[in-house]
Design a protein around this motif. Sequence first.
Motif, PDB file in Angstrom:
ATOM      1  N   ARG A   1      93.293 134.827  -4.148  1.00 37.28           N
ATOM      2  CA  ARG A   1      92.127 135.294  -4.916  1.00 37.28           C
ATOM      3  C   ARG A   1      92.539 136.309  -5.982  1.00 37.28           C
ATOM      4  O   ARG A   1      91.853 137.298  -6.240  1.00 37.28           O
ATOM      5  CB  ARG A   1      91.064 135.878  -3.991  1.00 37.28           C
ATOM      6  CG  ARG A   1      89.635 135.716  -4.492  1.00 37.28           C
ATOM      7  CD  ARG A   1      88.600 136.103  -3.450  1.00 37.28           C
ATOM      8  NE  ARG A   1      87.233 135.896  -3.932  1.00 37.28           N
ATOM      9  CZ  ARG A   1      86.582 134.736  -3.943  1.00 37.28           C
ATOM     10  NH1 ARG A   1      87.203 133.647  -3.514  1.00 37.28           N
ATOM     11  NH2 ARG A   1      85.355 134.649  -4.391  1.00 37.28           N
TER      12      ARG A   1
ATOM     13  N   GLN B   1      81.910 133.657  -8.449  1.00 37.75           N
ATOM     14  CA  GLN B   1      82.283 134.179  -7.131  1.00 37.75           C
ATOM     15  C   GLN B   1      82.302 133.087  -6.070  1.00 37.75           C
ATOM     16  O   GLN B   1      82.889 133.269  -4.997  1.00 37.75           O
ATOM     17  CB  GLN B   1      81.333 135.303  -6.721  1.00 37.75           C
ATOM     18  CG  GLN B   1      81.326 136.495  -7.661  1.00 37.75           C
ATOM     19  CD  GLN B   1      82.681 137.182  -7.770  1.00 37.75           C
ATOM     20  OE1 GLN B   1      83.548 137.004  -6.923  1.00 37.75           O
ATOM     21  NE2 GLN B   1      82.873 137.953  -8.833  1.00 37.75           N
TER      22      GLN B   1
ATOM     23  N   GLY C   1      91.396 136.286   1.261  1.00 37.00           N
ATOM     24  CA  GLY C   1      90.669 137.218   0.400  1.00 37.00           C
ATOM     25  C   GLY C   1      89.290 136.758   0.017  1.00 37.00           C
ATOM     26  O   GLY C   1      88.722 137.240  -0.970  1.00 37.00           O
TER      27      GLY C   1
ATOM     28  N   SER D   1      86.466 137.424   1.149  1.00 38.57           N
ATOM     29  CA  SER D   1      85.435 138.461   1.176  1.00 38.57           C
ATOM     30  C   SER D   1      85.488 139.369  -0.043  1.00 38.57           C
ATOM     31  O   SER D   1      84.584 140.179  -0.257  1.00 38.57           O
ATOM     32  CB  SER D   1      85.578 139.306   2.447  1.00 38.57           C
ATOM     33  OG  SER D   1      86.851 139.950   2.480  1.00 38.57           O
ATOM     34  N   ASN D   2      86.538 139.266  -0.838  1.00 34.32           N
ATOM     35  CA  ASN D   2      86.677 140.086  -2.046  1.00 34.32           C
ATOM     36  C   ASN D   2      86.064 139.386  -3.243  1.00 34.32           C
ATOM     37  O   ASN D   2      86.032 138.148  -3.319  1.00 34.32           O
ATOM     38  CB  ASN D   2      88.159 140.360  -2.328  1.00 34.32           C
ATOM     39  CG  ASN D   2      88.846 141.081  -1.193  1.00 34.32           C
ATOM     40  OD1 ASN D   2      88.247 141.921  -0.524  1.00 34.32           O
ATOM     41  ND2 ASN D   2      90.110 140.749  -0.954  1.00 34.32           N
ATOM     42  N   ASP D   3      85.586 140.173  -4.199  1.00 38.39           N
ATOM     43  CA  ASP D   3      85.078 139.602  -5.444  1.00 38.39           C
ATOM     44  C   ASP D   3      86.232 139.285  -6.386  1.00 38.39           C
ATOM     45  O   ASP D   3      87.246 139.991  -6.417  1.00 38.39           O
ATOM     46  CB  ASP D   3      84.130 140.585  -6.132  1.00 38.39           C
ATOM     47  CG  ASP D   3      82.784 140.671  -5.427  1.00 38.39           C
ATOM     48  OD1 ASP D   3      82.453 139.737  -4.659  1.00 38.39           O
ATOM     49  OD2 ASP D   3      82.081 141.674  -5.632  1.00 38.39           O
TER      50      ASP D   3
ATOM     51  N   ARG E   1      88.064 139.350  -9.907  1.00 38.17           N
ATOM     52  CA  ARG E   1      88.073 140.302 -11.018  1.00 38.17           C
ATOM     53  C   ARG E   1      87.177 139.778 -12.133  1.00 38.17           C
ATOM     54  O   ARG E   1      87.147 138.593 -12.430  1.00 38.17           O
ATOM     55  CB  ARG E   1      89.514 140.477 -11.524  1.00 38.17           C
ATOM     56  CG  ARG E   1      89.655 141.486 -12.652  1.00 38.17           C
ATOM     57  CD  ARG E   1      91.147 141.718 -12.974  1.00 38.17           C
ATOM     58  NE  ARG E   1      91.781 140.501 -13.457  1.00 38.17           N
ATOM     59  CZ  ARG E   1      91.783 140.102 -14.729  1.00 38.17           C
ATOM     60  NH1 ARG E   1      91.151 140.819 -15.661  1.00 38.17           N
ATOM     61  NH2 ARG E   1      92.416 139.007 -15.086  1.00 38.17           N
TER      62      ARG E   1
END
Length: 403
Positions: A146, A188, A195, A197-199, A201
Amino acid sequence: MPAWRKTLLALLALALMALTFPTAALADEDSAFIELSTGDLTDFEIWEDSYFCPTGNIYYNRVDGLLLYMGARYRSESRLHPRLRAVWGWPSARSGSYYRLDIEQPVFSQDSFSFGVNLYDRSSWNLEDEEAISDFDNNMHALWARIDDRDYFRRNGVTIFARHKATPELTLKGEYRSDKLSSLSESQSVWSVFGGSNDWRENPALTVGVLEDVRDFEGTMSSYLWSAEYDSRDDDRTTGWRARGIGEYGGGAVGGDYEFTKHIFEALKLFPITSTQTLAISGMWGVIDGTDLPSHKLFRLGGRGNLRGYDHKEFGGKDLIFGRAEYKVQVTKPLEMVYFLESGQVGYDTSTPGSDDSDGYKHDAGVGFQIEAPWCGWLRLDVASAIAEETDIKVYLSLLLTH
Protein backbone atom coordinates in the motif's frame (compact mmCIF):
# COMPACT_ATOMS: atom_id res chain seq x y z
CA MET A 1 -12.47 -9.23 2.92
CA PRO A 2 -12.61 -13.02 3.54
CA ALA A 3 -9.27 -14.73 4.13
CA TRP A 4 -9.73 -17.06 1.17
CA ARG A 5 -10.17 -14.10 -1.19
CA LYS A 6 -7.03 -12.40 0.11
CA THR A 7 -5.12 -15.64 -0.38
CA LEU A 8 -6.46 -15.96 -3.93
CA LEU A 9 -5.49 -12.41 -4.80
CA ALA A 10 -2.01 -12.91 -3.32
CA LEU A 11 -1.54 -16.02 -5.48
CA LEU A 12 -2.75 -14.05 -8.49
CA ALA A 13 -0.18 -11.34 -7.72
CA LEU A 14 2.59 -13.94 -7.63
CA ALA A 15 1.40 -15.35 -10.94
CA LEU A 16 1.44 -11.89 -12.51
CA MET A 17 5.01 -11.36 -11.26
CA ALA A 18 6.03 -14.58 -12.98
CA LEU A 19 4.37 -13.52 -16.25
CA THR A 20 5.64 -9.94 -16.40
CA PHE A 21 8.92 -8.34 -17.28
CA PRO A 22 9.99 -4.89 -18.54
CA THR A 23 10.45 -4.44 -22.25
CA ALA A 24 11.67 -1.61 -24.47
CA ALA A 25 8.79 0.56 -25.58
CA LEU A 26 8.48 2.93 -28.51
CA ALA A 27 9.99 6.36 -28.22
CA ASP A 28 8.42 8.07 -25.21
CA GLU A 29 9.56 9.22 -21.80
CA ASP A 30 7.56 6.38 -20.18
CA SER A 31 9.78 3.66 -21.59
CA ALA A 32 9.61 0.95 -18.95
CA PHE A 33 6.35 -0.86 -19.59
CA ILE A 34 5.48 -4.06 -17.76
CA GLU A 35 4.39 -6.40 -20.51
CA LEU A 36 2.57 -9.70 -20.51
CA SER A 37 4.38 -12.18 -22.71
CA THR A 38 4.34 -15.84 -23.66
CA GLY A 39 7.48 -15.63 -25.75
CA ASP A 40 7.64 -16.73 -29.38
CA LEU A 41 4.33 -18.61 -29.14
CA THR A 42 2.36 -15.42 -29.86
CA ASP A 43 4.64 -14.02 -32.60
CA PHE A 44 2.91 -14.51 -35.96
CA GLU A 45 5.27 -14.03 -38.92
CA ILE A 46 3.47 -12.12 -41.68
CA TRP A 47 6.48 -11.54 -43.93
CA GLU A 48 10.08 -12.60 -43.51
CA ASP A 49 11.35 -11.22 -40.16
CA SER A 50 8.10 -9.24 -39.78
CA TYR A 51 5.81 -10.11 -36.88
CA PHE A 52 2.34 -9.34 -35.56
CA CYS A 53 1.56 -10.25 -31.96
CA PRO A 54 -0.96 -9.49 -29.22
CA THR A 55 0.42 -7.42 -26.39
CA GLY A 56 -0.68 -6.48 -22.89
CA ASN A 57 0.51 -4.23 -20.08
CA ILE A 58 -0.29 -4.25 -16.36
CA TYR A 59 -0.14 -1.40 -13.86
CA TYR A 60 -1.32 -1.28 -10.26
CA ASN A 61 -1.66 2.06 -8.46
CA ARG A 62 -3.84 4.04 -6.09
CA VAL A 63 -5.79 5.97 -8.75
CA ASP A 64 -6.48 3.21 -11.32
CA GLY A 65 -6.38 0.06 -9.20
CA LEU A 66 -5.57 -2.83 -11.51
CA LEU A 67 -5.01 -1.26 -14.93
CA LEU A 68 -4.95 -3.78 -17.76
CA TYR A 69 -3.95 -2.80 -21.29
CA MET A 70 -4.63 -5.21 -24.16
CA GLY A 71 -3.92 -4.74 -27.84
CA ALA A 72 -1.60 -5.65 -30.70
CA ARG A 73 1.85 -4.80 -32.00
CA TYR A 74 3.63 -5.06 -35.35
CA ARG A 75 7.38 -4.96 -35.89
CA SER A 76 9.93 -5.92 -38.55
CA GLU A 77 13.45 -6.93 -37.61
CA SER A 78 14.99 -6.44 -41.08
CA ARG A 79 12.64 -4.19 -43.10
CA LEU A 80 12.16 -0.46 -42.54
CA HIS A 81 8.47 -0.88 -41.80
CA PRO A 82 6.70 1.34 -39.27
CA ARG A 83 6.58 -0.06 -35.73
CA LEU A 84 2.98 -0.08 -34.59
CA ARG A 85 1.26 -0.64 -31.28
CA ALA A 86 -2.36 -0.08 -30.30
CA VAL A 87 -3.68 -0.84 -26.80
CA TRP A 88 -6.90 -0.27 -24.89
CA GLY A 89 -6.89 -0.01 -21.09
CA TRP A 90 -9.44 -0.63 -18.34
CA PRO A 91 -8.84 0.72 -14.79
CA SER A 92 -10.65 -1.32 -12.14
CA ALA A 93 -10.99 1.59 -9.67
CA ARG A 94 -12.46 4.12 -12.10
CA SER A 95 -15.12 4.27 -14.79
CA GLY A 96 -14.19 4.73 -18.42
CA SER A 97 -11.21 3.49 -20.39
CA TYR A 98 -7.82 4.53 -21.76
CA TYR A 99 -6.12 4.05 -25.10
CA ARG A 100 -2.73 4.44 -26.69
CA LEU A 101 -1.63 4.33 -30.36
CA ASP A 102 2.11 4.44 -31.13
CA ILE A 103 3.66 4.73 -34.60
CA GLU A 104 7.43 4.90 -35.12
CA GLN A 105 9.05 4.97 -38.57
CA PRO A 106 12.77 4.04 -38.87
CA VAL A 107 14.48 5.75 -41.82
CA PHE A 108 18.04 4.67 -42.57
CA SER A 109 18.30 1.59 -40.37
CA GLN A 110 16.53 -0.03 -37.44
CA ASP A 111 18.69 1.79 -34.87
CA SER A 112 19.63 5.18 -36.34
CA PHE A 113 17.03 7.86 -37.18
CA SER A 114 13.29 7.50 -36.64
CA PHE A 115 10.20 9.68 -36.29
CA GLY A 116 6.65 9.06 -35.23
CA VAL A 117 3.54 9.98 -33.31
CA ASN A 118 1.85 8.88 -30.07
CA LEU A 119 -1.89 9.38 -29.53
CA TYR A 120 -3.20 8.66 -26.03
CA ASP A 121 -5.71 9.10 -23.26
CA ARG A 122 -4.08 7.67 -20.15
CA SER A 123 -3.00 8.17 -16.58
CA SER A 124 0.54 9.51 -16.47
CA TRP A 125 3.30 10.83 -14.19
CA ASN A 126 6.34 13.05 -14.56
CA LEU A 127 9.86 12.02 -15.58
CA GLU A 128 11.27 12.42 -12.08
CA ASP A 129 8.75 9.88 -10.73
CA GLU A 130 9.64 7.54 -13.59
CA GLU A 131 13.31 7.57 -12.62
CA ALA A 132 12.90 7.47 -8.84
CA ILE A 133 11.11 4.11 -9.00
CA SER A 134 10.49 1.73 -11.89
CA ASP A 135 7.07 0.60 -13.04
CA PHE A 136 7.59 -2.89 -11.66
CA ASP A 137 8.89 -1.64 -8.32
CA ASN A 138 6.05 0.84 -7.87
CA ASN A 139 3.41 -1.72 -8.88
CA MET A 140 4.71 -4.29 -6.39
CA HIS A 141 4.93 -1.73 -3.57
CA ALA A 142 1.32 -0.69 -4.26
CA LEU A 143 0.02 -4.24 -4.46
CA TRP A 144 1.87 -5.69 -1.48
CA ALA A 145 2.52 -2.77 0.90
CA ARG A 146 0.00 0.00 0.00
CA ILE A 147 2.85 2.36 -0.92
CA ASP A 148 2.65 4.39 -4.14
CA ASP A 149 5.50 6.87 -4.69
CA ARG A 150 4.18 8.40 -7.91
CA ASP A 151 1.74 11.28 -8.39
CA TYR A 152 -0.75 10.88 -11.25
CA PHE A 153 -2.73 13.00 -13.67
CA ARG A 154 -4.79 12.25 -16.77
CA ARG A 155 -3.12 13.06 -20.07
CA ASN A 156 -5.11 13.24 -23.32
CA GLY A 157 -3.32 14.42 -26.44
CA VAL A 158 -0.63 13.87 -29.03
CA THR A 159 3.18 13.72 -29.11
CA ILE A 160 5.15 14.05 -32.35
CA PHE A 161 8.80 13.03 -32.06
CA ALA A 162 12.06 12.45 -33.90
CA ARG A 163 14.96 10.43 -32.49
CA HIS A 164 18.47 9.86 -33.76
CA LYS A 165 21.04 7.44 -32.39
CA ALA A 166 24.14 9.25 -33.59
CA THR A 167 26.53 6.68 -32.08
CA PRO A 168 26.00 3.60 -29.90
CA GLU A 169 26.53 5.92 -26.91
CA LEU A 170 24.78 9.14 -28.05
CA THR A 171 21.01 9.54 -28.57
CA LEU A 172 19.30 12.79 -29.61
CA LYS A 173 15.55 13.40 -29.43
CA GLY A 174 13.06 16.19 -30.14
CA GLU A 175 9.33 16.28 -29.34
CA TYR A 176 6.23 18.42 -29.69
CA ARG A 177 3.45 17.72 -27.16
CA SER A 178 -0.07 19.06 -26.94
CA ASP A 179 -1.98 17.67 -23.95
CA LYS A 180 -5.20 18.31 -22.14
CA LEU A 181 -4.44 17.47 -18.51
CA SER A 182 -6.80 16.82 -15.63
CA SER A 183 -6.48 15.78 -12.00
CA LEU A 184 -6.97 12.26 -10.65
CA SER A 185 -7.77 11.28 -7.07
CA GLU A 186 -6.73 8.26 -5.07
CA SER A 187 -9.28 5.50 -4.50
CA GLN A 188 -9.24 4.09 -0.96
CA SER A 189 -11.09 1.00 -2.23
CA VAL A 190 -7.97 -0.16 -4.12
CA TRP A 191 -6.88 -3.34 -2.38
CA SER A 192 -3.39 -4.28 -1.12
CA VAL A 193 -2.07 -7.48 0.47
CA PHE A 194 -0.75 -5.70 3.57
CA GLY A 195 -1.61 -2.32 5.11
CA GLY A 196 -5.26 -2.46 4.14
CA SER A 197 -6.26 -0.50 7.24
CA ASN A 198 -4.10 2.46 6.17
CA ASP A 199 -5.22 5.18 3.80
CA TRP A 200 -3.48 5.66 0.49
CA ARG A 201 -1.32 8.77 0.26
CA GLU A 202 -3.28 11.65 -1.25
CA ASN A 203 -2.79 12.16 -4.98
CA PRO A 204 -2.26 15.93 -5.34
CA ALA A 205 -4.54 17.86 -7.70
CA LEU A 206 -2.98 19.64 -10.66
CA THR A 207 -2.43 23.34 -10.08
CA VAL A 208 -0.67 26.12 -11.95
CA GLY A 209 1.49 28.89 -10.49
CA VAL A 210 3.77 28.83 -7.46
CA LEU A 211 3.52 29.77 -3.78
CA GLU A 212 1.10 32.71 -3.41
CA ASP A 213 -0.10 32.50 -7.01
CA VAL A 214 -1.45 28.92 -7.06
CA ARG A 215 -4.73 28.25 -8.88
CA ASP A 216 -6.51 25.26 -10.40
CA PHE A 217 -5.13 23.90 -13.66
CA GLU A 218 -7.41 24.42 -16.65
CA GLY A 219 -6.88 24.14 -20.38
CA THR A 220 -4.14 22.73 -22.59
CA MET A 221 -0.39 22.46 -22.12
CA SER A 222 1.75 22.50 -25.27
CA SER A 223 5.55 22.36 -25.33
CA TYR A 224 8.67 21.55 -27.30
CA LEU A 225 11.22 19.22 -25.72
CA TRP A 226 14.76 18.30 -26.62
CA SER A 227 17.11 15.80 -25.03
CA ALA A 228 20.63 14.49 -25.57
CA GLU A 229 21.95 11.45 -23.73
CA TYR A 230 25.41 9.92 -23.72
CA ASP A 231 25.90 6.52 -22.06
CA SER A 232 29.20 4.64 -22.21
CA ARG A 233 28.72 2.46 -19.11
CA ASP A 234 29.63 -1.19 -19.38
CA ASP A 235 27.12 -3.98 -18.74
CA ASP A 236 28.37 -4.51 -15.18
CA ARG A 237 28.07 -0.78 -14.35
CA THR A 238 31.67 -0.56 -13.13
CA THR A 239 33.13 1.98 -15.56
CA GLY A 240 32.01 4.69 -17.99
CA TRP A 241 29.92 7.85 -18.17
CA ARG A 242 26.25 8.75 -18.41
CA ALA A 243 25.32 12.36 -19.16
CA ARG A 244 22.03 13.90 -20.21
CA GLY A 245 20.49 17.29 -20.96
CA ILE A 246 16.75 17.99 -21.25
CA GLY A 247 15.04 21.23 -22.23
CA GLU A 248 11.32 22.05 -22.38
CA TYR A 249 9.68 25.21 -23.73
CA GLY A 250 5.97 25.69 -23.04
CA GLY A 251 3.51 28.33 -24.26
CA GLY A 252 4.39 31.33 -26.39
CA ALA A 253 4.83 30.38 -30.06
CA VAL A 254 4.26 26.72 -29.13
CA GLY A 255 0.65 27.41 -28.16
CA GLY A 256 -1.19 26.15 -25.12
CA ASP A 257 -2.31 28.07 -22.07
CA TYR A 258 0.85 28.09 -19.92
CA GLU A 259 4.27 29.59 -20.59
CA PHE A 260 7.50 28.36 -18.94
CA THR A 261 10.93 26.89 -19.65
CA LYS A 262 12.63 24.02 -17.85
CA HIS A 263 16.21 22.72 -18.18
CA ILE A 264 17.88 19.73 -16.55
CA PHE A 265 21.51 18.61 -16.81
CA GLU A 266 22.83 15.52 -15.07
CA ALA A 267 25.96 13.37 -15.17
CA LEU A 268 27.21 10.12 -13.64
CA LYS A 269 30.81 8.87 -13.62
CA LEU A 270 31.85 5.36 -12.54
CA PHE A 271 35.34 4.82 -11.13
CA PRO A 272 36.57 1.22 -10.77
CA ILE A 273 38.67 1.14 -7.59
CA THR A 274 39.42 -2.60 -7.44
CA SER A 275 37.93 -5.66 -9.10
CA THR A 276 35.20 -5.72 -6.44
CA GLN A 277 34.79 -2.02 -5.55
CA THR A 278 33.33 0.85 -7.59
CA LEU A 279 32.83 4.55 -6.80
CA ALA A 280 29.94 6.34 -8.52
CA ILE A 281 29.75 10.17 -8.50
CA SER A 282 26.61 11.83 -9.88
CA GLY A 283 25.11 15.30 -9.98
CA MET A 284 22.05 17.13 -11.29
CA TRP A 285 21.30 20.79 -11.94
CA GLY A 286 17.93 22.15 -12.98
CA VAL A 287 16.26 25.52 -13.44
CA ILE A 288 12.74 26.64 -14.36
CA ASP A 289 11.85 30.10 -15.65
CA GLY A 290 8.36 31.55 -15.34
CA THR A 291 5.63 31.49 -12.69
CA ASP A 292 2.84 30.27 -15.02
CA LEU A 293 3.96 26.75 -14.21
CA PRO A 294 1.99 23.47 -13.93
CA SER A 295 2.60 21.87 -10.52
CA HIS A 296 3.87 18.54 -11.91
CA LYS A 297 6.78 20.38 -13.55
CA LEU A 298 8.28 21.58 -10.23
CA PHE A 299 11.43 19.92 -8.88
CA ARG A 300 11.07 17.73 -5.79
CA LEU A 301 13.61 16.30 -3.36
CA GLY A 302 13.16 13.82 -0.55
CA GLY A 303 12.43 10.12 -0.23
CA ARG A 304 13.09 7.25 -2.61
CA GLY A 305 15.44 8.18 -5.45
CA ASN A 306 17.07 11.24 -3.80
CA LEU A 307 17.67 12.58 -0.29
CA ARG A 308 16.57 9.24 1.14
CA GLY A 309 17.00 10.48 4.72
CA TYR A 310 13.98 12.82 4.37
CA ASP A 311 10.25 12.43 3.83
CA HIS A 312 8.76 11.77 0.42
CA LYS A 313 8.97 14.92 -1.79
CA GLU A 314 9.53 17.03 1.30
CA PHE A 315 11.13 19.93 -0.61
CA GLY A 316 10.01 21.58 -3.85
CA GLY A 317 10.87 24.52 -6.06
CA LYS A 318 12.04 25.93 -9.38
CA ASP A 319 15.80 25.61 -8.89
CA LEU A 320 17.59 22.36 -8.15
CA ILE A 321 21.09 21.18 -7.37
CA PHE A 322 21.76 17.65 -6.19
CA GLY A 323 24.81 15.40 -5.80
CA ARG A 324 25.45 11.83 -4.72
CA ALA A 325 28.43 9.57 -4.05
CA GLU A 326 27.98 5.79 -3.83
CA TYR A 327 30.71 3.30 -2.98
CA LYS A 328 29.77 -0.25 -3.99
CA VAL A 329 31.57 -3.27 -2.51
CA GLN A 330 31.00 -6.83 -3.73
CA VAL A 331 30.95 -8.93 -0.54
CA THR A 332 30.25 -12.23 -2.29
CA LYS A 333 29.11 -13.02 -5.81
CA PRO A 334 25.37 -12.40 -5.18
CA LEU A 335 25.71 -9.83 -2.34
CA GLU A 336 26.85 -6.20 -2.55
CA MET A 337 27.02 -3.36 -0.01
CA VAL A 338 26.61 0.28 -1.03
CA TYR A 339 27.65 3.26 1.10
CA PHE A 340 26.07 6.52 -0.04
CA LEU A 341 26.19 10.24 0.73
CA GLU A 342 23.70 12.73 -0.75
CA SER A 343 23.37 16.50 -0.71
CA GLY A 344 20.91 18.80 -2.42
CA GLN A 345 18.91 22.00 -2.42
CA VAL A 346 15.68 22.97 -4.13
CA GLY A 347 13.88 26.29 -3.84
CA TYR A 348 12.59 29.42 -5.56
CA ASP A 349 14.51 32.41 -6.86
CA THR A 350 14.13 35.48 -4.67
CA SER A 351 12.13 37.31 -7.34
CA THR A 352 9.24 34.82 -6.92
CA PRO A 353 6.45 36.44 -4.82
CA GLY A 354 6.22 34.88 -1.35
CA SER A 355 9.60 33.15 -1.63
CA ASP A 356 12.30 33.02 1.01
CA ASP A 357 14.56 31.31 -1.55
CA SER A 358 14.91 27.77 -0.13
CA ASP A 359 15.34 25.58 2.92
CA GLY A 360 19.10 25.47 2.31
CA TYR A 361 21.25 22.46 1.56
CA LYS A 362 20.13 19.13 2.99
CA HIS A 363 22.46 16.18 3.50
CA ASP A 364 21.96 12.52 4.27
CA ALA A 365 23.97 9.30 4.39
CA GLY A 366 23.23 5.61 4.54
CA VAL A 367 24.07 2.07 3.59
CA GLY A 368 22.41 -0.34 1.19
CA PHE A 369 22.48 -4.09 0.70
CA GLN A 370 21.59 -5.61 -2.63
CA ILE A 371 21.42 -9.26 -3.58
CA GLU A 372 20.90 -10.76 -7.00
CA ALA A 373 17.49 -12.38 -7.29
CA PRO A 374 17.01 -15.58 -9.30
CA TRP A 375 14.15 -14.01 -11.29
CA CYS A 376 16.06 -11.45 -13.36
CA GLY A 377 17.12 -8.60 -11.07
CA TRP A 378 18.24 -7.32 -7.68
CA LEU A 379 16.63 -6.86 -4.30
CA ARG A 380 17.98 -3.79 -2.51
CA LEU A 381 17.50 -2.58 1.06
CA ASP A 382 18.54 1.00 1.87
CA VAL A 383 18.79 2.56 5.33
CA ALA A 384 19.28 6.35 5.36
CA SER A 385 19.39 9.18 7.87
CA ALA A 386 19.57 12.95 7.59
CA ILE A 387 22.83 14.57 8.69
CA ALA A 388 22.77 17.19 11.49
CA GLU A 389 18.98 17.04 11.80
CA GLU A 390 16.70 15.04 14.06
CA THR A 391 14.64 12.92 11.69
CA ASP A 392 13.47 9.33 11.68
CA ILE A 393 15.67 6.72 10.03
CA LYS A 394 14.23 5.82 6.62
CA VAL A 395 14.19 2.29 5.21
CA TYR A 396 13.50 1.43 1.55
CA LEU A 397 13.12 -1.93 -0.16
CA SER A 398 13.54 -1.84 -3.94
CA LEU A 399 13.25 -4.28 -6.84
CA LEU A 400 15.87 -3.45 -9.47
CA LEU A 401 15.14 -5.36 -12.68
CA THR A 402 18.00 -5.80 -15.13
CA HIS A 403 16.24 -7.52 -18.06
